[in-house]
Design a protein around this motif. Structure first.
Motif, PDB file in Angstrom:
ATOM      1  N   THR A   1      96.995   7.720  55.695  1.00 44.92           N
ATOM      2  CA  THR A   1      95.819   7.366  55.292  1.00 44.92           C
ATOM      3  C   THR A   1      95.910   6.316  54.070  1.00 44.92           C
ATOM      4  N   GLU A   2      94.927   5.864  53.768  1.00 41.38           N
ATOM      5  CA  GLU A   2      94.865   5.107  52.564  1.00 41.38           C
ATOM      6  C   GLU A   2      95.226   5.993  51.239  1.00 41.38           C
ATOM      7  N   LEU A   3      94.684   7.054  51.236  1.00 34.95           N
ATOM      8  CA  LEU A   3      95.132   7.905  50.079  1.00 34.95           C
ATOM      9  C   LEU A   3      96.643   8.220  50.141  1.00 34.95           C
ATOM     10  N   GLY A   4      97.122   8.298  51.372  1.00 33.14           N
ATOM     11  CA  GLY A   4      98.772   8.766  51.510  1.00 33.14           C
ATOM     12  C   GLY A   4      99.285   7.405  50.861  1.00 33.14           C
ATOM     13  N   TRP A   5      98.893   6.174  51.184  1.00 32.30           N
ATOM     14  CA  TRP A   5      99.414   4.919  50.663  1.00 32.30           C
ATOM     15  C   TRP A   5      99.265   4.980  49.370  1.00 32.30           C
ATOM     16  N   ARG A   6      98.159   5.433  48.667  1.00 31.80           N
ATOM     17  CA  ARG A   6      98.230   5.274  47.132  1.00 31.80           C
ATOM     18  C   ARG A   6      99.040   6.399  46.410  1.00 31.80           C
ATOM     19  N   GLU A   7      99.223   7.490  47.170  1.00 36.57           N
ATOM     20  CA  GLU A   7     100.025   8.359  46.561  1.00 36.57           C
ATOM     21  C   GLU A   7     101.560   7.984  46.768  1.00 36.57           C
ATOM     22  N   LEU A   8     101.929   7.307  47.544  1.00 35.86           N
ATOM     23  CA  LEU A   8     103.218   6.748  47.745  1.00 35.86           C
ATOM     24  C   LEU A   8     103.452   5.574  46.687  1.00 35.86           C
ATOM     25  N   ARG A   9     102.545   4.929  46.520  1.00 40.98           N
ATOM     26  CA  ARG A   9     102.596   3.565  45.701  1.00 40.98           C
ATOM     27  C   ARG A   9     102.527   4.290  44.149  1.00 40.98           C
ATOM     28  N   GLY A  10     101.888   5.562  44.029  1.00 37.53           N
ATOM     29  CA  GLY A  10     101.499   5.564  42.540  1.00 37.53           C
ATOM     30  C   GLY A  10     102.398   6.278  41.768  1.00 37.53           C
TER      31      GLY A  10
ATOM     32  N   GLY B   1      93.981  19.694  46.827  1.00 34.96           N
ATOM     33  CA  GLY B   1      93.288  19.289  47.903  1.00 34.96           C
ATOM     34  C   GLY B   1      93.219  17.271  47.683  1.00 34.96           C
ATOM     35  N   ALA B   2      92.342  16.919  48.636  1.00 33.77           N
ATOM     36  CA  ALA B   2      92.312  15.464  48.926  1.00 33.77           C
ATOM     37  C   ALA B   2      92.034  14.693  47.681  1.00 33.77           C
ATOM     38  N   GLY B   3      92.567  13.811  47.343  1.00 34.47           N
ATOM     39  CA  GLY B   3      92.334  12.970  46.058  1.00 34.47           C
ATOM     40  C   GLY B   3      92.914  13.462  44.606  1.00 34.47           C
ATOM     41  N   THR B   4      93.489  14.752  44.816  1.00 34.47           N
ATOM     42  CA  THR B   4      94.101  15.278  43.473  1.00 34.47           C
ATOM     43  C   THR B   4      95.371  15.798  44.008  1.00 34.47           C
ATOM     44  N   ALA B   5      96.064  15.157  44.901  1.00 36.00           N
ATOM     45  CA  ALA B   5      97.302  15.738  45.458  1.00 36.00           C
ATOM     46  C   ALA B   5      98.352  15.537  44.488  1.00 36.00           C
ATOM     47  N   THR B   6      99.235  16.675  44.291  1.00 31.87           N
ATOM     48  CA  THR B   6     100.330  16.557  43.464  1.00 31.87           C
ATOM     49  C   THR B   6     101.509  16.802  44.232  1.00 31.87           C
ATOM     50  N   LEU B   7     102.115  15.820  44.782  1.00 28.74           N
ATOM     51  CA  LEU B   7     103.137  16.107  45.946  1.00 28.74           C
ATOM     52  C   LEU B   7     104.657  16.743  45.606  1.00 28.74           C
ATOM     53  N   SER B   8     105.093  17.543  46.361  1.00 28.34           N
ATOM     54  CA  SER B   8     106.586  17.920  45.857  1.00 28.34           C
ATOM     55  C   SER B   8     107.253  16.917  46.360  1.00 28.34           C
ATOM     56  N   GLY B   9     108.799  17.132  46.116  1.00 27.78           N
ATOM     57  CA  GLY B   9     109.592  15.903  46.736  1.00 27.78           C
ATOM     58  C   GLY B   9     109.621  16.097  48.197  1.00 27.78           C
ATOM     59  N   ARG B  10     109.561  17.352  48.803  1.00 30.77           N
ATOM     60  CA  ARG B  10     109.456  17.549  50.152  1.00 30.77           C
ATOM     61  C   ARG B  10     108.316  16.690  50.672  1.00 30.77           C
ATOM     62  N   ASP B  11     107.275  16.893  50.148  1.00 28.34           N
ATOM     63  CA  ASP B  11     105.939  16.166  50.714  1.00 28.34           C
ATOM     64  C   ASP B  11     106.120  14.965  50.700  1.00 28.34           C
ATOM     65  N   ARG B  12     106.491  14.350  49.704  1.00 28.71           N
ATOM     66  CA  ARG B  12     106.612  12.890  49.448  1.00 28.71           C
ATOM     67  C   ARG B  12     107.597  12.119  50.479  1.00 28.71           C
ATOM     68  N   ALA B  13     108.837  13.020  50.729  1.00 26.01           N
ATOM     69  CA  ALA B  13     109.740  12.531  51.705  1.00 26.01           C
ATOM     70  C   ALA B  13     109.331  12.538  53.062  1.00 26.01           C
ATOM     71  N   LEU B  14     108.505  13.355  53.496  1.00 26.97           N
ATOM     72  CA  LEU B  14     107.790  13.644  54.777  1.00 26.97           C
ATOM     73  C   LEU B  14     106.677  12.425  54.974  1.00 26.97           C
ATOM     74  N   LEU B  15     105.914  12.159  53.802  1.00 27.52           N
ATOM     75  CA  LEU B  15     105.004  11.190  53.806  1.00 27.52           C
ATOM     76  C   LEU B  15     105.738   9.712  53.950  1.00 27.52           C
ATOM     77  N   ARG B  16     106.758   9.639  53.282  1.00 28.19           N
ATOM     78  CA  ARG B  16     107.351   8.189  53.473  1.00 28.19           C
ATOM     79  C   ARG B  16     107.873   8.094  54.988  1.00 28.19           C
ATOM     80  N   ALA B  17     108.483   9.415  55.389  1.00 30.80           N
ATOM     81  CA  ALA B  17     108.963   9.404  57.027  1.00 30.80           C
ATOM     82  C   ALA B  17     107.833   8.939  57.905  1.00 30.80           C
TER      83      ALA B  17
END
Length: 81
Positions: free
Chosen positions: A72-81, A3-19
């Motif tokens: 979202t801001e959380l999405g940006w944090r996940e990408l930077r993180g 859930g939000a705040g505790t996301a562990t992104l898969s490689g696919r989800d991270r690529a989609l988030l970058r797009a």
């Protein structure tokens, strides 16, 4: 993905988030938002809903058939993180 705040992104989800972050995606309204990348529907039909539910991208605007997907801001944090 958790859930939000505790996301562990898969490689696919991270690529989609970058797009999404690069402005290449649109999101359709509905209970299962359709994620469109570079004009093509994402083959992972649950991706849009999964990223919205995790709080990584903004929910679709029901007034727009396919509006720009926004990170979202959380999405940006996940990408930077």
């Amino acid at each position: 993905m958790a859930g939000a705040g505790t996301a562990t992104l898969s490689g696919r989800d991270r690529a989609l988030l970058r797009a999404v972050a690069a402005g290449r995606c649109r999101l359709g309204p509905g209970c299962q938002p359709e994620l469109v990348i570079d004009g093509l529907a994402c083959a992972d039909s649950g991706a849009g809903a999964r990223l919205v539910a995790a709080g990584l991208i903004h929910p679709p605007d029901p007034a727009r058939p396919h509006g720009p997907a926004g990170i979202t801001e959380l999405g940006w944090r996940e990408l930077r993180g």
